[in-house]
Structure formats: C-alpha cells, structure tokens
Design a protein around this motif. Structure first.
Motif, short mmCIF file in Angstrom:
data_model
loop_
_atom_site.label_atom_id
_atom_site.label_comp_id
_atom_site.label_asym_id
_atom_site.label_seq_id
_atom_site.Cartn_x
_atom_site.Cartn_y
_atom_site.Cartn_z
N PHE A 101 0.84 -1.20 0.00
CA PHE A 101 0.00 0.00 0.00
C PHE A 101 0.88 1.25 0.00
CE2 PHE A 101 -2.79 3.30 1.43
CZ PHE A 101 -4.04 2.94 0.96
N ASP A 102 1.92 1.26 0.82
CA ASP A 102 2.82 2.41 0.85
C ASP A 102 3.58 2.56 -0.46
OD1 ASP A 102 2.00 2.82 3.44
OD2 ASP A 102 3.82 2.02 4.37
N PHE A 103 4.03 1.43 -1.01
CA PHE A 103 4.80 1.46 -2.25
C PHE A 103 3.99 2.07 -3.40
CE2 PHE A 103 5.93 -0.64 -6.29
CZ PHE A 103 7.26 -0.22 -6.41
N PRO B 298 0.42 12.13 -0.90
CA PRO B 298 1.07 12.69 0.30
C PRO B 298 0.94 11.77 1.50
CG PRO B 298 -0.25 14.37 -0.81
CD PRO B 298 -0.57 13.07 -1.47
N ASP B 299 1.92 11.81 2.39
CA ASP B 299 1.99 10.87 3.51
C ASP B 299 0.73 10.89 4.38
OD1 ASP B 299 4.42 10.02 2.68
OD2 ASP B 299 5.59 11.15 4.17
N LEU C 187 -2.28 11.84 3.67
CA LEU C 187 -3.42 11.31 2.92
C LEU C 187 -3.31 9.81 2.77
CD1 LEU C 187 -6.00 12.27 1.59
CD2 LEU C 187 -4.74 12.65 -0.53
N ARG C 188 -2.08 9.32 2.57
CA ARG C 188 -1.85 7.88 2.48
C ARG C 188 -2.27 7.18 3.76
NH1 ARG C 188 2.00 5.28 4.77
NH2 ARG C 188 3.34 7.12 4.99
N LYS C 189 -1.87 7.73 4.90
CA LYS C 189 -2.21 7.13 6.19
C LYS C 189 -3.72 7.10 6.39
CE LYS C 189 2.10 8.59 8.43
NZ LYS C 189 2.70 9.48 9.47
N GLU C 190 -4.38 8.18 6.02
CA GLU C 190 -5.83 8.27 6.17
C GLU C 190 -6.53 7.22 5.31
OE1 GLU C 190 -9.16 11.43 4.67
OE2 GLU C 190 -7.42 12.26 5.75
N ARG C 191 -6.11 7.10 4.05
CA ARG C 191 -6.73 6.13 3.15
C ARG C 191 -6.45 4.70 3.58
NH1 ARG C 191 -5.17 9.12 -2.56
NH2 ARG C 191 -6.68 10.84 -2.35
N LYS C 192 -5.23 4.44 4.03
CA LYS C 192 -4.89 3.09 4.48
C LYS C 192 -5.75 2.70 5.67
CE LYS C 192 -0.54 1.88 5.05
NZ LYS C 192 0.79 1.71 5.73
N GLU C 193 -5.87 3.61 6.63
CA GLU C 193 -6.68 3.32 7.82
C GLU C 193 -8.12 3.00 7.43
OE1 GLU C 193 -8.19 5.59 11.88
OE2 GLU C 193 -6.38 6.30 10.82
N ARG C 194 -8.67 3.78 6.51
CA ARG C 194 -10.06 3.58 6.10
C ARG C 194 -10.25 2.27 5.34
NH1 ARG C 194 -12.63 4.92 1.22
NH2 ARG C 194 -14.90 5.02 1.39
N LEU C 195 -9.41 2.04 4.33
CA LEU C 195 -9.56 0.86 3.49
C LEU C 195 -9.22 -0.43 4.22
CD1 LEU C 195 -8.08 2.33 0.18
CD2 LEU C 195 -10.46 1.67 0.58
N PHE C 196 -8.18 -0.41 5.03
CA PHE C 196 -7.82 -1.61 5.80
C PHE C 196 -8.91 -1.94 6.81
CE2 PHE C 196 -2.96 -2.29 5.39
CZ PHE C 196 -3.05 -2.12 4.02
N SER C 197 -9.57 -0.92 7.33
CA SER C 197 -10.67 -1.15 8.26
C SER C 197 -11.88 -1.74 7.54
CB SER C 197 -11.06 0.16 8.94
OG SER C 197 -12.18 -0.02 9.78
N ILE C 198 -12.22 -1.19 6.39
CA ILE C 198 -13.36 -1.68 5.61
C ILE C 198 -13.19 -3.16 5.27
CG2 ILE C 198 -14.50 -1.55 3.35
CD1 ILE C 198 -14.11 1.47 3.47
#
Length: 271
Positions: free
Chosen positions: A113-115, A123-124, A126-137
C-alpha cells in the motif's frame, strides 16, 4: 448521473492463433476477433455491468480500457483522456482489479500500500488516512504485516482491492470481482461496490454472474462474440423476465443467426 466519464467508441481487437490453437479449435483462421466494434458509455455515480459468457470479450475490453493492451481500432475517452494517445494520464484516473494481476508474494499489504501510494505521489498524511479507512473496511489490519503468500484467497482479493484504490480514482474497473471468493468475502466486495457508487465513483464491472449484475448495476451491456447486443437499464432489458431468462433468450437468438434482439425489441444501443 448526467456526466459521461467513460465513452467507448468502436473498440476492436484481434489476436493471432498459433497452429496449435488452430488445431485445438478446429479452425484454419489465423486471427481471432476478441472485440468487434464495441461502443458504450458510463456515467458518473453509476455502476455499469458488462455481462457475457466466457470468451465474449469482456476481459479484453477491460484490458484495453486500462491501457494494458492497445486496440486495433477505435478509442475510449476516460474522464477526458484517450486510452490510445494518453495512456499514462488514463492510468492516473482509474483503478483496475483483475485476478490476472497478482500481488508479489514476498511483500505485505502494508508495504505494498505504501509502495503504490508513493508511485501515485500520494502525500503521507493522505496515504495514512486512506490506508486506515480501506484496511478497516476490508478487515486487513490484523494481516497488514503478513506476507501475501500466506494470506487466504479472500484476503488477497481484499488487499488487492485496497491497494488498487490508493490514489482514490474516480473510475474503478473490476474484472470478475467476486469470482472464486467465499460468500462472506463476496458480500464485502459487493457492498463496497455500492459504497463506491454512493461516493459518486464510476464503476465498471464485468461478470457472468447474473445475481451480481442484478444487485449492483444501474445499466448493463450484454456482450456476445465481442459485440454489444443490448445496452440499457435492467428494467428495459428484462421486460419483466429475470435477467438469466432474458440473457439466454438473447443468446439463443444470436447463436441461431436470427434477427438481432436489439432490432426486434427496439431497446438499448448497438455498438
């Protein structure tokens, strides 16, 4: 749903047949027409389904729209960008998920996901926010540091889906999104498709599963032998029948070489 985000015009793709393939298929033809003059549109905030049997040209169509292969003829405009002349710009606007594209077994969902976020210059924060949301879903958090090789088929699919959306594209293209999934994972994916529509995304789904089309799609295009036979809302296409019954009526007429059901019923769009 008035803004057209995807306009497909006259796509055509042929593939060469080897002598071995010719022998297996009992043909002397050196070329196979996979997609034959396909045209359709998809609107913003719409789930558009491509329905057809195996070998109908669905996957080839999606691979052309995703710029993985070039059409022999025709073009498509994806949110203002042409797949033929502007493939890099198209890739920035879409997500493409197919079972043929596999994540590298050695890496973890977290790393990948980071790669891919970095590749898309996300941007970092925004990446963290999207990862948290998608990984949770998708329930990926407890498997975030597990190598792809050690994940179940369903979790691999969910990880692939999350990673394909790192750049928050407006157009999401899925080839057989629930194929091979258990019922629980399939429901997660199906529910997410509906959520994407609620967010105003344009979703293109190819499948041969009638129930998936009936549950999520606003409109459907029926493809047989690389051609668009009908393209309309489910209600207009089915006319009171189930989608399965209507499809097999259309398919039988097509295979018998009878009058095109589009011309007979006066519905939909032809390619």
């Amino acid at each position: 749903m008035s803004d057209v985000l995807l306009k497909v015009e006259g796509l055509r793709k042929t593939f060469s047949l080897s002598k071995k393939q010719q022998k297996l298929e009992h043909t002397t033809d050196k070329l196979r027409v996979a997609v034959d003059g396909l045209s359709f549109e998809a609107n913003q905030g719409e789930i558009f389904g491509l329905l057809g049997p195996n070998g109908a040209g669905k996957t080839t169509t999606l691979r052309m729209l995703s710029t993985l292969i070039k059409p022999d003829e025709g073009d498509a405009v994806v949110d203002g960008c042409h797949i033929v002349s502007q493939p890099e710009q198209v890739r920035e606007k879409i997500a493409f998920l197919t079972s043929e594209l596999r994540l590298e077994d050695f890496f973890t969902p977290n790393y990948l996901f980071d790669f891919f976020s970095q590749l898309h210059r996300v941007p970092d924060e925004l990446r963290k926010e999207r990862k948290e949301r998608l990984f949770s879903i998708f329930g990926i958090n407890e498997f975030a540091e597990v190598k792809i090789a050690n994940l179940s088929t369903g979790m691999k699919q969910k990880a692939s889906l999350a990673i394909s959306l790192v750049h928050d594209p407006d157009i999401i293209i899925f080839d057989e999104p629930t194929n091979g999934l258990d019922v629980l994972t399939a429901k997660v994916v199906t529910d997410f498709l509906l959520q994407l529509r609620e967010e105003g995304k344009t979703v293109i789904v190819s499948t041969h599963i009638f129930s998936l089309i009936e549950k999520v799609c606003d409109r459907v295009g029926i493809i047989i032998d690389g051609k668009m036979i009908l393209c309309d809302t489910l209600e207009a296409i089915c006319g009171g029948q189930t989608l399965e019954d209507r499809f097999f009526t259309i398919y039988q007429k097509h295979m018998e070489g009878k009058e095109n059901p589009l011309q007979q019923d006066g519905k939909g769009e032809s390619a």
